[in-house]
Design a protein around this motif. Structure first.
Motif, PDB file in Angstrom:
ATOM      1  N   GLU A 270       2.674 -10.266   5.592  1.00 39.82           N
ATOM      2  CA  GLU A 270       1.725  -9.237   6.030  1.00 39.82           C
ATOM      3  C   GLU A 270       2.450  -7.933   6.311  1.00 39.82           C
ATOM      4  N   SER A 271       1.835  -6.843   5.859  1.00 43.13           N
ATOM      5  CA  SER A 271       2.338  -5.521   6.227  1.00 43.13           C
ATOM      6  C   SER A 271       1.155  -4.549   6.196  1.00 43.13           C
ATOM      7  N   ARG A 272       1.347  -3.390   5.583  1.00 46.31           N
ATOM      8  CA  ARG A 272       0.255  -2.415   5.562  1.00 46.31           C
ATOM      9  C   ARG A 272      -0.914  -2.873   4.704  1.00 46.31           C
ATOM     10  N   ARG A 273      -2.085  -2.380   5.080  1.00 44.74           N
ATOM     11  CA  ARG A 273      -3.263  -2.502   4.224  1.00 44.74           C
ATOM     12  C   ARG A 273      -4.088  -1.236   4.416  1.00 44.74           C
ATOM     13  N   ILE A 274      -4.907  -0.922   3.438  1.00 43.34           N
ATOM     14  CA  ILE A 274      -5.670   0.326   3.497  1.00 43.34           C
ATOM     15  C   ILE A 274      -6.894   0.194   4.410  1.00 43.34           C
ATOM     16  N   LYS A 275      -7.334   1.319   4.909  1.00 38.78           N
ATOM     17  CA  LYS A 275      -8.653   1.402   5.526  1.00 38.78           C
ATOM     18  C   LYS A 275      -9.582   1.916   4.435  1.00 38.78           C
ATOM     19  N   GLY A 276     -10.312   1.008   3.819  1.00 40.80           N
ATOM     20  CA  GLY A 276     -11.087   1.351   2.644  1.00 40.80           C
ATOM     21  C   GLY A 276     -12.551   1.628   2.932  1.00 40.80           C
TER      22      GLY A 276
ATOM     23  N   GLY B  94       0.820  -1.208   0.000  1.00 45.09           N
ATOM     24  CA  GLY B  94       0.000   0.000   0.000  1.00 45.09           C
ATOM     25  C   GLY B  94       0.851   1.254   0.000  1.00 45.09           C
ATOM     26  N   GLN B  95       1.999   1.183  -0.697  1.00 48.16           N
ATOM     27  CA  GLN B  95       2.985   2.254  -0.605  1.00 48.16           C
ATOM     28  C   GLN B  95       2.467   3.583  -1.149  1.00 48.16           C
ATOM     29  N   LEU B  96       1.793   3.564  -2.289  1.00 47.16           N
ATOM     30  CA  LEU B  96       1.294   4.815  -2.854  1.00 47.16           C
ATOM     31  C   LEU B  96       0.124   5.342  -2.034  1.00 47.16           C
TER      32      LEU B  96
END
Length: 452
Positions: free
Chosen positions: A320-326, A162-164
């Protein structure tokens, strides 16, 4: 930072893993100008850089639920001699697994995109982006010649981290809810010259030592073997201080060539890939573990007496690392209940497969064989940035749901959906939040994807 040049295109895809490949392919289908940037010198993501193979799983029971461009690529890899198709999973965790030759995968994926008109920019790393209110105007990438800007109408984040989405200021989540800890990382490696017949003989005579599909009476019945077990051998080696890895079993899968396997035993705990220098630290530890594990296998496991270490991953495998809050967060309940959504854009059937962030265990919440769930379009949408869509393992979901959606075939299906959405948004001059999911669904079905 001095910018050498600004490139212009319609759609930018950041990341050339399984999701980014499919996103770029779909985005370019209607002759849009698509640029894909990739920090490595090849495509394929975790499968090629971290040797996370075979791919699991394209099926729910007998039904193939992931087709479309993903299946097109698998067939192309088969034609190039780098895959043998989908084979039954002898562990019974998923319906099938798909062995692929990682070198052929790199080549086939590259040609797959170039023939669609996608411009691939290897050795480009995302540095930042410029915003205009709720839109990304351009991204900045670093190359060995310096920094460039790439300007586009829409952007697809297929980085896996989710880098961008993170750099553009969107809210992110990390790890499990109670403490933010992530599943451990693993340094995968390939081993050749394994005496598979000897392994099969031992398994057939010691079934209590292994996790096996109850429908299989002998591993001689399967096209390629998968092994989860040798519990007593691991315990014995640990007692002898020949095995210090935080793992209770041997886990490996046979690849295309008989006697060649991908080993998934390494486990680096208490490290987070997007925290300070912990990815580097985990890589060092993972590389050390490879040699300890390989030496253990040769010493203790029947069939490995003359085994050869072929290759370890260029990069440690990050679960596992970042994920968005969508706009919507996929949950454990959605998965285990087989929930389908009005705006479903991809299907999944991999179980919730959580490698304990603190110990040796694997917590698997299996789905009934043949069951599957839907992933809604809303999971790909960030709330803040209107011309950005996120695909792959960084979509909006809980820690538990993440443990199912993170596998390559599901990421491929998500990528096709993201790229098709970008195509629709471009043609209608709309943002990702504005497009009609019914139009998206129709296009996906027309291009071979399964949505029900």
């Amino acid at each position: 930072m001095d910018i050498l040049e600004t490139l212009n295109c319609d759609i930018v895809v950041v990341g050339g893993g399984p999701s980014g490949i499919m996103a770029a392919k779909a985005a370019a289908e209607d002759k849009a100008k698509v640029i894909l940037i990739e920090r490595e010198g090849y495509l394929g993501g975790c499968a090629t850089k971290s040797l996370v193979v075979p791919l699991m799983t394209f099926h729910a029971g007998e039904k193939q639920i992931i087709k479309g461009y993903a299946e097109e690529l698998i067939q192309r890899i088969c034609q190039e001699g780098g895959a043998i198709g989908h084979v039954k999973d002898p562990l019974g965790v998923g319906a099938t697994f798909t062995p692929v030759d990682t070198e052929v995968y790199k080549y086939a994926a590259q040609e797959f995109l170039l023939e669609s008109g996608v411009e691939i920019l290897y050795h480009c790393e995302l540095l930042g982006c410029d915003l205009n209110e709720d839109r990304i105007e351009n991204i900045t990438v670093n190359t060995r010649s310096g920094a460039y800007n790439i300007k586009a109408k829409s952007f697809i984040d297929a980085t896996g981290e989710g880098q961008l989405a993170y750099l553009s200021g969107n809210e992110m989540k990390l790890g499990r809810e109670k403490d933010g800890k992530c599943q451990p990382m693993s340094m995968m490696f390939k081993v050749g010259n394994v005496d598979i017949e000897k392994v099969i003989e031992y398994v057939d005579n010691n079934k209590e030592e292994f996790v096996l599909d109850s429908m299989i009476t002998s591993l001689k019945e399967v096209k390629r073997i998968g092994i989860a077990g040798f519990f007593s051998k691991v315990k014995e080696a640990a007692e002898n201080k020949d095995f210090t890895v935080s793992r209770d079993r041997v886990l490996f899968f046979e690849l295309c060539d008989r006697g060649e396997i991908a080993v998934n035993i390494s486990r680096v705990i208490d490290k987070i890939a997007v925290k300070r220098f912990e990815l580097s630290e985990a890589t060092i530890e993972g590389r050390r573990q490879v040699f300890e594990i390989f030496n253990f296998m040769r010493k203790y496991l029947p069939g490995f007496e003359n085994a050869k270490l072929i290759q370890s991953g260029d990069e440690i495998g990050v679960r596992e690392s970042r994920r968005i809050k969508g706009v919507y967060e996929l949950t454990e309940y959605d998965i285990v209940s087989g929930r389908k959504f009005e705006d479903t854009i991809a299907l999944g059937s991999w179980p919730i497969d959580i490698h304990d962030p603190e110990g040796k265990n694997i917590d698997i919440k299996e789905m009934k064989m043949g069951d599957y769930y839907g992933i809604p379009y809303r999971c790909l949408l960030v709330e803040k940035t209107k011309n950005l869509i996120v695909t792959g393992r960084a979509i909006s979901c809980t820690h538990e749901a993440f443990a199912s959606i993170r596998v390559s075939p599901i990421c491929m299906a998500l990528g096709q959906a993201a790229g098709t959405a970008a195509q629709l948004a471009l043609n209608a001059n709309e943002d990702f939040h504005q497009i009609d999911y019914k139009d998206l669904s129709l296009l996906l079905k027309n291009n071979g994807q399964i949505l029900n």
